[in-house]
Enzyme design. Structure first.
Site, short mmCIF file in Angstrom:
data_model
loop_
_atom_site.label_atom_id
_atom_site.label_comp_id
_atom_site.label_asym_id
_atom_site.label_seq_id
_atom_site.Cartn_x
_atom_site.Cartn_y
_atom_site.Cartn_z
N LYS A 53 -17.52 -24.20 19.41
CA LYS A 53 -16.49 -24.88 19.81
C LYS A 53 -16.15 -25.75 18.89
O LYS A 53 -14.97 -25.93 18.72
CB LYS A 53 -16.95 -25.74 21.16
CG LYS A 53 -17.08 -24.65 22.31
CD LYS A 53 -17.74 -25.22 23.54
CE LYS A 53 -17.84 -24.07 24.85
NZ LYS A 53 -18.78 -24.45 25.68
N GLN A 97 -21.37 -29.58 28.13
CA GLN A 97 -21.93 -28.16 28.12
C GLN A 97 -23.21 -28.24 29.11
O GLN A 97 -24.08 -28.93 29.42
CB GLN A 97 -22.66 -28.12 26.70
CG GLN A 97 -23.20 -26.81 26.47
CD GLN A 97 -22.16 -25.49 26.46
OE1 GLN A 97 -21.10 -25.89 25.90
NE2 GLN A 97 -22.52 -24.50 26.55
N ASP A 120 -12.69 -27.31 31.13
CA ASP A 120 -13.33 -26.05 31.88
C ASP A 120 -12.60 -25.72 33.00
O ASP A 120 -12.98 -24.83 33.43
CB ASP A 120 -14.67 -26.64 31.87
CG ASP A 120 -15.65 -26.45 30.83
OD1 ASP A 120 -15.67 -25.46 30.32
OD2 ASP A 120 -16.66 -27.06 30.72
#
Ligand code: GUN
Length: 285
Positions: A53, A97, A120
């Site tokens: 990322k 995460q 997300d």
């Protein structure tokens, strides 16, 4: 024999689009897009994802802010950090995460992320918006799948779409997105009876069940678009998907490989969401 859908190439195209827009934002609005990535503990797979990322941020010209927290970080400390990031104007997107260590309640953390920065699209507000088709962010993997289907030129309207898997992250939102594109959608899962018969009706088959080589060629309709979201290991420890590629490619019209299919798309769509977040937060259309 199926045409292989090249997820790497499509993901590069998405990142190029994002990079061009990010450069424009910088030039015209003096804005540098920022993504905060938070990782707690030492999970090695998570570490790889987070590094990828960060790399993608560099590729598209974003600033990444990494917060690597100790395994013993308390939930309160993590929530405090999320609150600081919510208020930080340099940070347009926040990604925590997953999975988090067992002593931290993932839901509490997801709920603490400002929905405007929830790149997300895991926050209940953003999940709800997907249901009514008024979303700013789409969850990265289902959004990537839609882009891959689009790349085949196959029109979803009126097609039989079968989604195998009902997770909150992939199966459920995937079904909504296919429905919005006028697909006729069936959701299957581990308790579904007649799975083979249902899969055989699919013009578009999206598989996210988390079982290595679970869908075999005899379950696939001739010419179908087959999208494999799985990331599994086969009996020899080799990376493979939820679809048995060897038998499936003989039946499918289009098929994604693993690796090199859906995987690269997820991060590309994360970059796209972060760009959208930056634009929205700054009132740029
Ligand atoms: N862990 C595995 N996939 C994901 C993802 O898409 N987002 C986050 N936040 N964590 C993950």
């Amino acid at each position: 024999m199926a045409q292989i859908i090249d997820g790497k190439a499509v993901s590069v195209a998405v990142k190029e689009e994002v990079a061009a827009e990010a450069a424009k934002l910088k030039e015209e609005n003096g804005l540098k897009v920022g993504l905060a990535v938070v990782i707690v503990g030492n999970d090695s797979a998570s570490r790889v994802y987070v590094n990828n990322k960060k790399k993608a941020c560099e590729t598209v010209g974003f600033q990444s802010y990494e917060y690597a927290l100790d395994e013993n970080t308390t939930q309160e400390q993590l929530l405090d950090l999320v609150n600081v990031l919510n208020r930080d104007d340099r940070v347009n997107g926040i990604l925590v995460q997953l999975p988090l260590p067992a002593h931290i309640d993932e839901k509490a953390v997801i709920n603490a992320i400002s929905p405007d920065k929830d790149v997300d699209a895991f926050h209940p507000v953003n999940v709800g918006k997907i249901m009514i088709g008024e979303y700013a962010f789409l969850p990265c993997t289902p959004a990537g799948v839609m882009r891959l289907i689009e790349s085949t030129g196959v029109d979803i309207t009126g097609k039989q779409c079968v989604v195998v898997g009902r997770s909150n992250i992939v199966g459920k939102p995937q079904s909504m997105l296919l429905l919005q594109k006028n697909g006729t959608v069936t959701i299957c899962h581990s308790k579904t009876k007649n799975l083979k018969e249902i899969c055989l009706t699919a013009d578009i088959l999206v598989v996210a069940i988390g079982k290595a080589k679970f869908i075999t060629g005899d379950m696939i309709k001739e010419g179908a678009v087959v999208i494999d979201v799985g990331m599994d290991r086969d009996e020899n420890g080799k990376l493979c998907g939820d679809v048995d590629f060897e038998s499936a490619e003989k039946k499918a019209g289009y098929i994604t490989p693993v690796p090199g299919g859906v995987g690269p798309m997820t991060i590309a769509m994360l970059m796209k969401n972060t760009l959208t977040a930056a634009k929205q937060q700054n009132g740029i259309g």
